[in-house]
Structures are given as structure tokens and as C-alpha cells.
Design an enzyme around this catalytic site. Structure first.
Site, PDB file in Angstrom:
ATOM      1  N   PHE A  21       0.668  -1.309   0.028  1.00 49.70           N
ATOM      2  CA  PHE A  21       0.136   0.151  -0.144  1.00 49.70           C
ATOM      3  C   PHE A  21       1.513   1.239   0.242  1.00 49.70           C
ATOM      4  O   PHE A  21       1.440   1.105   0.651  1.00 49.70           O
ATOM      5  CB  PHE A  21      -0.701   0.144   1.359  1.00 49.70           C
ATOM      6  CG  PHE A  21      -1.594   1.133   1.278  1.00 49.70           C
ATOM      7  CD1 PHE A  21      -3.168   1.049   0.720  1.00 49.70           C
ATOM      8  CD2 PHE A  21      -1.682   2.543   2.112  1.00 49.70           C
ATOM      9  CE1 PHE A  21      -3.743   2.437   0.613  1.00 49.70           C
ATOM     10  CE2 PHE A  21      -2.275   3.546   2.265  1.00 49.70           C
ATOM     11  CZ  PHE A  21      -3.074   3.491   0.909  1.00 49.70           C
ATOM     12  N   ASP A  71       9.486   2.517   1.251  1.00 48.98           N
ATOM     13  CA  ASP A  71       8.470   3.097   2.154  1.00 48.98           C
ATOM     14  C   ASP A  71       8.069   3.063   3.559  1.00 48.98           C
ATOM     15  O   ASP A  71       7.880   1.762   4.249  1.00 48.98           O
ATOM     16  CB  ASP A  71       6.583   3.145   1.428  1.00 48.98           C
ATOM     17  CG  ASP A  71       5.379   3.545   2.035  1.00 48.98           C
ATOM     18  OD1 ASP A  71       6.443   4.546   3.126  1.00 48.98           O
ATOM     19  OD2 ASP A  71       4.147   3.554   1.045  1.00 48.98           O
ATOM     20  N   LYS A  75       2.668  10.585   8.034  1.00 47.33           N
ATOM     21  CA  LYS A  75       2.405   9.393   9.157  1.00 47.33           C
ATOM     22  C   LYS A  75       2.295  10.179  10.547  1.00 47.33           C
ATOM     23  O   LYS A  75       2.506  11.522  11.012  1.00 47.33           O
ATOM     24  CB  LYS A  75       1.860   8.212   9.559  1.00 47.33           C
ATOM     25  CG  LYS A  75       0.356   7.655   8.855  1.00 47.33           C
ATOM     26  CD  LYS A  75       0.282   6.623   8.770  1.00 47.33           C
ATOM     27  CE  LYS A  75      -0.373   5.627   7.841  1.00 47.33           C
ATOM     28  NZ  LYS A  75       0.033   5.414   6.282  1.00 47.33           N
TER      29      LYS A  75
HETATM   30  C1  LIG Z   1      -0.543   6.115   4.805  1.00 44.93           C
HETATM   31  C2  LIG Z   1       0.134   4.835   4.247  1.00 44.93           C
HETATM   32  C3  LIG Z   1       0.336   5.756   3.052  1.00 44.93           C
HETATM   33  C4  LIG Z   1      -0.290   7.230   2.256  1.00 44.93           C
HETATM   34  O1  LIG Z   1       0.331   7.808   3.054  1.00 44.93           O
HETATM   35  P1  LIG Z   1      -1.496   9.446   3.249  1.00 44.93           P
HETATM   36  O2  LIG Z   1      -0.984  10.129   4.353  1.00 44.93           O
HETATM   37  O3  LIG Z   1      -2.316   8.867   3.863  1.00 44.93           O
HETATM   38  O4  LIG Z   1      -1.391  10.145   1.767  1.00 44.93           O
HETATM   39  C5  LIG Z   1       1.589   5.336   1.815  1.00 44.93           C
HETATM   40  N1  LIG Z   1       2.490   3.930   2.241  1.00 44.93           N
HETATM   41  C6  LIG Z   1       2.188   3.493   3.331  1.00 44.93           C
HETATM   42  C7  LIG Z   1       3.024   2.663   3.891  1.00 44.93           C
HETATM   43  C8  LIG Z   1       0.883   3.772   4.314  1.00 44.93           C
HETATM   44  O5  LIG Z   1       0.851   3.666   5.573  1.00 44.93           O
END
Ligand SMILES: *Cc1c(COP(=O)(O)O)cnc(C)c1O
Length: 396
Positions: free
Chosen positions: A139, A224, A253
């Protein structure tokens, strides 16, 4: 006083229905506890999806933001501002990387990382059809570029065509990554610990193997760390516990602990051979208010020894969760790292448990269909863990 139901009815009149929200309206928070508009208290093991690392209403954090509001909230990127530089210095130090671009969200950080990879490859040979390898069950966000590297057909299907040149491999299967590499591959992108996909930490063999593969073939490794970074797994960034440095890291986050902010961070090699003026921009990114938050978050991590605390509390949480795995037949496994933990449920819908927990005053969330996800504020105590277990057991 209006009740939850009244606010929810009003919201449904005007808010586009893209979430099936829990039927509570949260009003305020203190530490690891949240309160709805009817005054009901919740122990929060979701932290706004791994955001509120320091807990709610942290006095020093709040004070910093209030002071920054009185000075300046926005300047645009046409000018320099002090908090941006201070936040970037701390992020560079924490990541061990070299240059920062601030965004407003995680998905924007991913967009930037994709553009970095494409530009890096473009400068190498002038070709624009470069391929990126992403992982199944990953994700990375909801904007079209981030969605293109998100290995979930259900999220992608209605929005095709997405960006081209994306190939998917199997997470924790080095051979499957090798099989997707072509002479056009410019980057591999993955989460160090898959979050939404169901809490799957990378194995050491896999992450180190991918790093080696990327080095051999001059492919950029994009990690990520949006969910698993910022101390959540017990090191500042999860990849550091593997001894692996990415070429590009994405953060968001908990980076701002509640203020909308993200970043992509480049090593020297990538920074020197990718984006230049004119290639990328944002009105808000690097905003003084958001960056004052980031800067303060790093200070508080140091002052309050947050990493040491996560390392100390993790074995206790793991032990308590493992007891549940032993005790309940339908809890088949625990997976995770640090304060990013998942319980795998078989034959009992995770949504039912999550809803029951809410009734019992505990906020938890799901991941990957059948995983109960625990991503609490990093400041939880053993007492909070005990209370969580008690409320969770009542909900099972
Ligand atoms: C939450 C998340 C995203 C997206 O971040 P947003 O601030 O919601 O756009 C991307 N990668 C990972 C691993 C995430 O947990």
C-alpha cells in the site's frame, strides 16, 4: 449538547461517502485516550493510523505549534523559512540520507519518489519508459501514481489505466523480484514492514538481497517508511534494524504527529542525479507550521527517549499478544515488529471484533482483511497494554 448520532447525520449530508466510518464523533484526546462528543472514553491503540506517536495533547508539541501560528503559518516555496531547514536537518540526521523534499501527505511523498526514479533513469539514457518493480499486497497511497504501485487489484481496477511500466513481485521472495528485472528497471519500491496489506515485516534475507540486487544493477531502492518509520518498530526507521539504507525513503504519518506532512528523502547519489528546479513543486510542502511540528517531534523523541521506550515495551506487548494466540483457537498468529503488531484471525470477522472493541472503549483497526492491527501511540505503558488486553478479550 449534540450526540454522536446527530453529528453523524449532519456529516453524511455533506461529506462524500468514501469511508464506512465507526459511529462515533471524536472530540478531544489526552495521552493515549480519546473522548467522543458524548464524553465516552476510548483507549487508543490505533493512533489515527500510526500517526499520534507522542499521544494526544502533548504540552510541548502544542505550545510549539501555537507559537508558530503567532509567527507565520505559510510562506510558499518561493522563499526560505526557518522551521523547514531545522526539520530537514533533523530528518537528514535521523535517516542518514542527504536531501529532503517536504510534502503534505504520504501519497505525495510516493509521487515524488516515483518522479525521482523516472528522472534518474531519464538522465542515464534519455528513455522515458522506465519500469518500477512494486510488491503484491503493498500500500502506497491513493493518488494515481501511488495507486499504480499499490499491489491491490481491488483498489486499482476502477481507475485504470494507471501509470505504465509497473511490474509486481512477491514480497519476501527475492527470486520473484529477480524475475521482474529487465534492462529498463529503474527502481524497486516497497514498505519495510507492509502495513495495510496485513503487517508483514520484510525478512532480513529479502531486504538485504534486494539492496544487493539494486546495487549490482544501478536500480534505486525506494523504501516506504510512512507507517513503519518514526520509531514505530524500535529503530528510528525500520530499515535501520536491517542495516539497509535506501536510495529514497518516504515518510509521513508520525513525522508530524498529527499535522499533515510527509517527505521524500534522497541519498547523495540520487539527489545529484534527479530532480532540479522546474521538475517538482508544491504550494504547502515545507510549510513553517508543519515543519515546526516535525522539528519538535524529533526533539521530543530525543528528550523522552522514545526509541528506548519502544524497545522496552515491545517484549511485554508481544508476550501478552502471544498469550492470546495460545488461548484462542481463532487467533492463529501474531506478526509484527515493535509497536506495529497484527493478530491473524481465522473464521471470525475482524470487523466484528473491532466494532465490539469500540463498544468496550478500545480503538483498534484491521489490515489486509483478516488481521487485527495494533499501532498505538509509542508512549503506551505496561498498564495500557494490560487494559488493552482486558478490553480486547471482552471483545473476542
Ligand atoms: C498511509 C500510507 C501511505 C499513504 O499516506 P497518506 O498520507 O494517507 O497519503 C503510503 N504508504 C504507506 C506504507 C502508508 O501506510
Amino acid at each position: 449538547m449534540m450526540c454522536n448520532k446527530e453529528y453523524i447525520d449532519r456529516a453524511e449530508q455533506v461529506i462524500l461517502h468514501t469511508y464506512n466510518r465507526f459511529q462515533i464523533v471524536l472530540e478531544k484526546g489526552q495521552g493515549v485516550r480519546l473522548y467522543d462528543v458524548e464524553g465516552k472514553e476510548y483507549l487508543d491503540f490505533a493512533a489515527g493510523i500510526a500517526v499520534f506517536a507522542l499521544g494526544y495533547n502533548h504540552p510541548e508539541y502544542s505550545k510549539t505549534l501555537k507559537e508558530q501560528i503567532d509567527k507565520i503559518i505559510h510562506t510558499s516555496n518561493l522563499y526560505y523559512n526557518v522551521p523547514m531547514t531545522e526539520a530537514a536537518e533533523k530528518l537528514v540526521k535521523a535517516t542518514g540520507l542527504s536531501k529532503v523534499f517536504f510534502t503534505n501527505s504520504g501519497t505525495e511523498a510516493i509521487e515524488g519518489a516515483i518522479k525521482v526514479a523516472r528522472k534518474y533513469a531519464y538522465l542515464k539514457d534519455g528513455s522515458t519508459d522506465h519500469e518500477i518493480i512494486a510488491m503484491n499486497h503493498s500500500f502506497h497511497g491513493r493518488s494515481l501514481g501511488a495507486l499504480s504501485v499499490t499491489g491491490n487489484p481491488h483498489y486499482q481496477e476502477p481507475f485504470k489505466p494507471l501509470i505504465g511500466g509497473i511490474r509486481f513481485a512477491q514480497f519476501n521472495d527475492l527470486e520473484s523480484v529477480k524475475a521482474q528485472i529487465t534492462e529498463k528497471t529503474c527502481a524497486v519500491i516497497m514498505e519495510t514492514v507492509q502495513g495495510e496489506g496485513g503487517i508483514y515485516p520484510a525478512t532480513e534475507e529479502f531486504l538485504q538481497g534486494v539492496r544487493k540486487l539494486c546495487d549490482e544493477k544501478d536500480i534505486l531502492l525506494v523504501l516506504d517508511e510512512i507507517q513503519c518509520g518514526m520509531g514505530r518498530t524500535g529503530s528510528m526507521f525500520a530499515c535501520q534494524s536491517y542495516g539497509v539504507q535506501p536510495d529514497v525513503m518516504t515518510c509521513a504519518k508520525a513525522l508530524g504527529c498529527g499535522v499533515p506532512v510527509g517527505a521524500f528523502v534522497l541519498n547523495e547519489k540520487t539527489a545529484n542525479a534527479s530532480l532540479v528546479p522546474g521538475d517538482h513543486g508544491t504550494t504547502y510542502g515545507g510549510n513553517p507550521l508543519a515543519c515546526a511540528a516535525v522539528s519538535k517531534v524529533f526533539d521530543i523523541f530525543e528528550q523522552e527517549h522514545i526509541l528506548e521506550h519502544v524497545q522496552k515495551i515491545t517484549p511485554y506487548l508481544e508476550e501478552k499478544l502471544d498469550e492470546l494466540v495460545d488461548k484462542y483457537e481463532f487467533i492463529t498468529a501474531r506478526r509484527g515488529k515493535g509497536l506495529m503488531q497484527g493478530l491473524v484471525l481465522e473464521g471470525k470477522p475482524v470487523g466484528d471484533v473491532v466494532n465490539k472493541a469500540l463498544e468496550n472503549g478500545l480503538l483498534v483497526i484491521s489490515a489486509g482483511g483478516n488481521v487485527l492491527r495494533l499501532v498505538p501511540p509509542l508512549v503506551i505503558t505496561e498498564k495500557d497494554v494490560d487494559e488493552m488486553i482486558e478490553k480486547l478479550e471482552k471483545s473476542l
